[in-house]
Design an enzyme around this catalytic site. Structure first.
Site, PDB file in Angstrom:
ATOM      1  N   HIS A 118     104.888 -36.742 110.297  1.00  0.00           N
ATOM      2  CA  HIS A 118     104.602 -36.510 111.716  1.00  0.00           C
ATOM      3  C   HIS A 118     104.715 -35.016 112.037  1.00  0.00           C
ATOM      4  CE1 HIS A 118     105.084 -36.858 116.058  1.00  0.00           C
ATOM      5  NE2 HIS A 118     105.010 -38.160 116.043  1.00  0.00           N
ATOM      6  N   GLU A 172      99.181 -35.468 112.305  1.00  0.00           N
ATOM      7  CA  GLU A 172     100.047 -36.279 111.458  1.00  0.00           C
ATOM      8  C   GLU A 172      99.227 -37.019 110.404  1.00  0.00           C
ATOM      9  OE1 GLU A 172     101.765 -37.134 115.873  1.00  0.00           O
ATOM     10  OE2 GLU A 172     101.992 -38.765 114.400  1.00  0.00           O
TER      11      GLU A 172
HETATM   12  O1  TA6 Z   1     102.651 -39.663 116.947  1.00  0.00           O
HETATM   13  C1  TA6 Z   1     102.410 -39.640 118.287  1.00  0.00           C
HETATM   14  C2  TA6 Z   1     103.478 -40.462 118.970  1.00  0.00           C
HETATM   15  O2  TA6 Z   1     103.418 -41.781 118.546  1.00  0.00           O
HETATM   16  C3  TA6 Z   1     103.367 -40.310 120.483  1.00  0.00           C
HETATM   17  O3  TA6 Z   1     103.011 -41.507 121.093  1.00  0.00           O
HETATM   18  C4  TA6 Z   1     104.729 -39.805 120.916  1.00  0.00           C
HETATM   19  O4  TA6 Z   1     105.522 -40.778 121.377  1.00  0.00           O
HETATM   20  C5  TA6 Z   1     105.242 -39.163 119.646  1.00  0.00           C
HETATM   21  O5  TA6 Z   1     104.792 -39.967 118.619  1.00  0.00           O
HETATM   22  C6  TA6 Z   1     106.713 -38.895 119.584  1.00  0.00           C
HETATM   23  O6  TA6 Z   1     107.454 -40.025 119.397  1.00  0.00           O
HETATM   24  P1  TA6 Z   1     109.058 -39.924 119.424  1.00  0.00           P
HETATM   25  O7  TA6 Z   1     109.553 -41.295 119.065  1.00  0.00           O
HETATM   26  O8  TA6 Z   1     109.450 -38.895 118.408  1.00  0.00           O
HETATM   27  O9  TA6 Z   1     109.436 -39.505 120.820  1.00  0.00           O
END
Ligand code: TA6
Length: 296
Positions: A163, A267
């Protein structure tokens, strides 16, 4: 704790130390670059080539606490992505676990490799029989490889994702190319499928897109920092692009209200219908290679 271990007389250098929150981390120096890896989540939080801006973004408001994911760098998402109804929490659990360094080595060219693992992960009913290792390579580029083996007797189904939070100059001058003509699921609109007809992604509102069946390389062009970052990947069919923009930035406790102006997540993983089913005894790795070039 602060112990320096020079792995190669000329260039590769690895230092183990206590970082923010007194959490253990590894500091790496190579002829080309510097990097930092937190054992919390095996999160790479820093990679910077000499003479260049840092490649990775970490929020100034990130917590550095046990059992809490770091807001930035490269969180490792496993064994699920997002927040499926039948799973406890968002984005799996390994990003907030303490990983262990299994080994590190430095070939003669001065690059440095660190292999980490998460003992006992396969004892979790959420990924029974999974053995997980993670190899990070630091040189003129950054490579990260998540290696999953099914040591159990039943097929192992999981999602994975690296990510990555990329640091940028002004987001108004940033674009992501390589996904034109692909359909994506728009998480901002309840995963509505949309065809991406634009030559490149520009961020002018909240962006949260899941591109499935998208194994190709993407590029992040940064006009202000005069840089192109290439995201190459292996065994990854999904690409997720995210910027929280204004309102969501304000809702996140561990993120600054204005930080959406200086980062974008691109990601690499296998999520939703790209999820993996691993037969017993089989090993599979998800790998990214991050490199950069100056814009003329
Ligand atoms: O990867 C994108 C995502 O799924 C967004 O929807 C956002 O929530 C981000 O991840 C961050 O997630 P987190 O659980 O680290 O706040």
């Amino acid at each position: 704790m602060n112990s320096a271990m020079t792995t190669h007389p000329q260039t590769g250098r690895v230092v183990f130390l206590d970082g923010p929150g007194d959490l253990p981390m590894v500091e790496i120096t190579t002829p080309w670059s510097t990097a930092e890896i937190h054992l919390l989540g095996a999160t790479v939080t820093h990679f910077q080539k000499r003479g260049e801006q840092p490649m990775l973004f970490v929020s100034k408001f990130s917590r550095f606490e046990k059992d809490v994911p770091i807001r930035g760098g490269i969180p490792v998402i496993f064994p699920w992505f997002g927040k499926p109804a039948d799973k406890p929490g968002q984005h799996g659990f390994v990003r907030q676990q303490m990983w262990e360094v299994k080994e590190f080595f430095s070939p003669p060219d001065g690059s440095v490799f660190v292999r980490l693992h998460l003992p006992k992960v396969g004892e979790s009913p959420l990924c029974p029989g999974a053995a997980v290792e993670y190899v990070i390579g630091i040189s003129e580029q950054l490579t990260a490889e998540l290696i999953v083996t099914n040591t159990g007797a039943q097929p192992l189904v999981f999602e994975d994702c690296l990510h990555t939070y990329f640091a940028t100059g002004d987001i108004a001058g940033v674009s992501v190319s390589g996904l034109t003509g692909q359909e994506y699921l728009d998480a901002v609109q309840d995963f509505l499928p949309i065809m991406d007809a634009m030559p490149a992604i520009q961020v002018e509102q909240e962006v949260d897109r899941v591109y499935l069946n998208a194994p190709q390389t993407t590029e992040i062009r940064d006009e202000q920092w005069k840089r192109v970052i290439r995201v190459e990947k292996e065994n990854s069919r999904s690409t997720v692009v995210w910027n929280p923009w204004i309102a969501k930035s304000k809702r996140m406790q561990d993120y600054g209200d204005e930080e959406y102006l200086q980062m974008i997540c691109v990601e690499s993983g296998n999520v939703r219908t790209d999820a993996i089913t691993l037969a017993p005894g089989v090993t599979r790795s998800l790998k990214i290679k991050l490199s950069s070039l100056a814009l003329a």
